[in-house]
Design a protein around this motif. Structure first.
Motif, PDB file in Angstrom:
ATOM      1  N   UNK A  48      58.655  30.434  35.157  1.00  0.00           N
ATOM      2  CA  UNK A  48      59.442  31.505  35.760  1.00  0.00           C
ATOM      3  C   UNK A  48      58.896  32.902  35.521  1.00  0.00           C
ATOM      4  N   UNK A  49      58.041  33.058  34.499  1.00  0.00           N
ATOM      5  CA  UNK A  49      57.426  34.364  34.261  1.00  0.00           C
ATOM      6  C   UNK A  49      56.177  34.494  35.128  1.00  0.00           C
ATOM      7  N   UNK A  50      56.141  35.551  35.967  1.00  0.00           N
ATOM      8  CA  UNK A  50      55.030  35.703  36.904  1.00  0.00           C
ATOM      9  C   UNK A  50      53.913  36.522  36.247  1.00  0.00           C
ATOM     10  N   UNK A  51      52.871  35.830  35.791  1.00  0.00           N
ATOM     11  CA  UNK A  51      51.771  36.489  35.067  1.00  0.00           C
ATOM     12  C   UNK A  51      50.783  37.130  36.032  1.00  0.00           C
ATOM     13  N   UNK A  52      50.571  36.483  37.175  1.00  0.00           N
ATOM     14  CA  UNK A  52      49.712  37.024  38.235  1.00  0.00           C
ATOM     15  C   UNK A  52      50.500  36.916  39.529  1.00  0.00           C
ATOM     16  N   UNK A  53      50.585  38.048  40.245  1.00  0.00           N
ATOM     17  CA  UNK A  53      51.579  38.143  41.308  1.00  0.00           C
ATOM     18  C   UNK A  53      50.967  38.614  42.632  1.00  0.00           C
ATOM     19  N   UNK A  54      50.569  37.680  43.473  1.00  0.00           N
ATOM     20  CA  UNK A  54      50.086  38.033  44.813  1.00  0.00           C
ATOM     21  C   UNK A  54      48.825  38.881  44.822  1.00  0.00           C
ATOM     22  N   UNK A  55      47.836  38.480  44.040  1.00  0.00           N
ATOM     23  CA  UNK A  55      46.605  39.280  43.934  1.00  0.00           C
ATOM     24  C   UNK A  55      45.631  38.942  45.064  1.00  0.00           C
ATOM     25  N   UNK A  56      45.278  39.980  45.829  1.00  0.00           N
ATOM     26  CA  UNK A  56      44.228  39.874  46.849  1.00  0.00           C
ATOM     27  C   UNK A  56      42.991  40.565  46.301  1.00  0.00           C
ATOM     28  N   UNK A  57      41.947  39.787  46.114  1.00  0.00           N
ATOM     29  CA  UNK A  57      40.732  40.327  45.526  1.00  0.00           C
ATOM     30  C   UNK A  57      39.564  39.976  46.436  1.00  0.00           C
ATOM     31  N   UNK A  58      38.703  40.955  46.681  1.00  0.00           N
ATOM     32  CA  UNK A  58      37.482  40.681  47.445  1.00  0.00           C
ATOM     33  C   UNK A  58      36.311  41.173  46.630  1.00  0.00           C
ATOM     34  N   UNK A  59      35.462  40.243  46.233  1.00  0.00           N
ATOM     35  CA  UNK A  59      34.271  40.617  45.473  1.00  0.00           C
ATOM     36  C   UNK A  59      33.073  40.547  46.408  1.00  0.00           C
ATOM     37  N   UNK A  60      32.398  41.679  46.581  1.00  0.00           N
ATOM     38  CA  UNK A  60      31.271  41.737  47.506  1.00  0.00           C
ATOM     39  C   UNK A  60      29.995  41.193  46.876  1.00  0.00           C
ATOM     40  N   UNK A  61      29.213  40.524  47.689  1.00  0.00           N
ATOM     41  CA  UNK A  61      27.953  39.922  47.244  1.00  0.00           C
ATOM     42  C   UNK A  61      27.035  40.959  46.598  1.00  0.00           C
ATOM     43  N   UNK A  62      26.532  40.633  45.424  1.00  0.00           N
ATOM     44  CA  UNK A  62      25.540  41.478  44.772  1.00  0.00           C
ATOM     45  C   UNK A  62      26.106  42.637  43.971  1.00  0.00           C
ATOM     46  N   UNK A  63      27.435  42.751  43.917  1.00  0.00           N
ATOM     47  CA  UNK A  63      28.031  43.865  43.176  1.00  0.00           C
ATOM     48  C   UNK A  63      28.425  43.435  41.762  1.00  0.00           C
ATOM     49  N   UNK A  64      28.670  44.439  40.926  1.00  0.00           N
ATOM     50  CA  UNK A  64      29.351  44.204  39.652  1.00  0.00           C
ATOM     51  C   UNK A  64      30.760  44.746  39.835  1.00  0.00           C
ATOM     52  N   UNK A  65      31.719  43.862  39.683  1.00  0.00           N
ATOM     53  CA  UNK A  65      33.120  44.179  39.952  1.00  0.00           C
ATOM     54  C   UNK A  65      33.905  44.039  38.653  1.00  0.00           C
ATOM     55  N   UNK A 117      20.311  41.100  34.329  1.00  0.00           N
ATOM     56  CA  UNK A 117      20.648  39.786  34.886  1.00  0.00           C
ATOM     57  C   UNK A 117      21.392  39.876  36.214  1.00  0.00           C
ATOM     58  N   UNK A 118      21.746  41.089  36.637  1.00  0.00           N
ATOM     59  CA  UNK A 118      22.524  41.202  37.873  1.00  0.00           C
ATOM     60  C   UNK A 118      21.676  40.918  39.109  1.00  0.00           C
ATOM     61  N   UNK A 119      20.378  41.010  38.978  1.00  0.00           N
ATOM     62  CA  UNK A 119      19.474  40.822  40.114  1.00  0.00           C
ATOM     63  C   UNK A 119      19.719  39.454  40.762  1.00  0.00           C
ATOM     64  N   UNK A 120      20.042  39.476  42.044  1.00  0.00           N
ATOM     65  CA  UNK A 120      20.269  38.222  42.756  1.00  0.00           C
ATOM     66  C   UNK A 120      21.602  37.566  42.446  1.00  0.00           C
ATOM     67  N   UNK A 121      22.486  38.277  41.727  1.00  0.00           N
ATOM     68  CA  UNK A 121      23.770  37.688  41.353  1.00  0.00           C
ATOM     69  C   UNK A 121      24.910  38.631  41.652  1.00  0.00           C
ATOM     70  N   UNK A 122      26.093  38.074  41.588  1.00  0.00           N
ATOM     71  CA  UNK A 122      27.317  38.851  41.652  1.00  0.00           C
ATOM     72  C   UNK A 122      28.022  38.665  40.311  1.00  0.00           C
ATOM     73  N   UNK A 123      28.557  39.745  39.776  1.00  0.00           N
ATOM     74  CA  UNK A 123      29.212  39.654  38.464  1.00  0.00           C
ATOM     75  C   UNK A 123      30.634  40.197  38.563  1.00  0.00           C
ATOM     76  N   UNK A 124      31.576  39.400  38.077  1.00  0.00           N
ATOM     77  CA  UNK A 124      32.956  39.860  37.945  1.00  0.00           C
ATOM     78  C   UNK A 124      33.265  39.879  36.464  1.00  0.00           C
ATOM     79  N   UNK A 125      33.679  41.034  35.946  1.00  0.00           N
ATOM     80  CA  UNK A 125      33.914  41.121  34.510  1.00  0.00           C
ATOM     81  C   UNK A 125      35.222  41.782  34.151  1.00  0.00           C
ATOM     82  N   UNK A 126      35.851  41.255  33.099  1.00  0.00           N
ATOM     83  CA  UNK A 126      36.985  41.923  32.473  1.00  0.00           C
ATOM     84  C   UNK A 126      36.398  42.764  31.353  1.00  0.00           C
TER      85      UNK A 126
END
Ligand SMILES: Nc1ncnc2c1ncn2[C@@H]1O[C@H](COP(=O)(O)OP(=O)(O)OP(=O)(O)O)[C@@H](O)[C@H]1O
Ligand SMILES: [Mg+2]
Length: 251
Positions: free
Chosen positions: A17-34, A194-203
């Motif tokens: 019942x506790x909503x930890x993640x709520x309707x998240x729309x995320x778009x990670x673009x190719x080759x970016x660090x997000x 290491x980002x070359x040729x990759x996409x990175x999503x980081x907290x």
């Protein structure tokens, strides 16, 4: 759309019942660090756990390279190129840095039973493993048992074992957490390499790391997206200042 490599739509996770993640729309673009940032408890790790399929979403979808991966198992998602950096506990303390990376290369080939074969089999991976150690600045530590490496170097080794899987999209959960200044600088330089040729999503909690490294920043608070943009835009956003920086000041 082909510009987007990883996308979530309405991603939601409830815990009794506790909503930890709520309707998240995320778009990670190719080759970016997000970057995914936000105060403690915002839902960042829960998002990561859903992306790598360690947690099943309550609602919403996840697409990788246009393919619906919402119902897939973690191993299948990893095979499709979305890999999360392993936690230190996945690095074997009694094995050397080189042996750890060799083992990761071998796992990628799916040869888990080769583990029991001769050294000769593992030697096939030596060249590639040494290259990877070089990439993360650990070439000189190849023969050192992982358990004897300093904390920052253990994290670098963890990244090397992730790179062994040659991920297209790499998820890093707080890569600089608990590091000294020097280790943070080394890690930032490493992520740049290491980002070359990759996409990175980081907290990442360290905002100067985010500022120096990330193309796009999504700010989460209480499970929702509060703001998104580059660092300059997000750091000027009054909602972000109030919700994120405000609470960071407080704690
Ligand atoms: N397995 C679980 N069962 C119940 N509640 C959970 C569970 N996992 C996370 N939560 C709750 O969901 C919310 C989001 O947690 P999450 O770990 O995703 O936050 P976070 O943004 O990663 O925070 P931090 O910056 O502290 O790492 C928190 O309120 C947390 O207590
Ligand atoms: Mg977290």
């Amino acid at each position: 759309m082909s510009d987007t490599i990883l996308e979530t739509t309405g991603l939601t996770r409830e815990f009794r019942g506790f909503v930890a993640v709520n309707g998240v729309d995320l778009k990670v673009r190719t080759g970016t660090i997000h970057a995914l940032i936000g105060p403690n408890g915002a839902g960042k790790t829960t998002c990561f756990n859903m992306l790598t399929k360690f947690l099943q979403p309550t609602r919403g979808g996840i697409h990788l390279k246009g393919r619906d991966i919402t119902g897939l198992k973690p191993a299948a998602v990893a095979r499709l190129g979305l890999v999360r950096s392993f936690q230190i506990s996945a690095v074997f303390a009694h094995l050397t840095a080189l042996q750890n990376v060799r083992l990761a290369l071998q796992r990628r080939r799916g040869g888990s039973f080769d583990f029991w074969r001769s050294e000769r089999v593992l030697d096939r991976y030596n060249g590639r493993a040494l290259d990877l150690l070089d990439d993360v600045g650990l070439r000189a530590f190849a023969e050192v048992p992982a358990g004897q490496l300093a904390y920052g170097r253990k994290r670098a080794l963890e990244i090397a074992t992730t790179l062994a899987l040659d991920p297209e999209v790499m998820l890093l959960d707080e890569p600089t957490a608990g590091m000294t200044h020097a280790d943070v600088d080394r890690t930032v330089a490493l992520i740049r390499r290491i980002r070359r040729g990759r996409t990175i999503l980081m907290v990442e909690h360290n905002l100067s790391v985010v500022e120096g490294l990330c193309d796009t920043i999504t700010v989460l608070t209480r499970g929702r997206v509060l703001a998104e943009g580059d660092y300059a835009a997000v750091s000027r956003n009054p909602d972000v200042v109030a919700a994120y920086l405000g609470s960071a000041d407080g704690g």
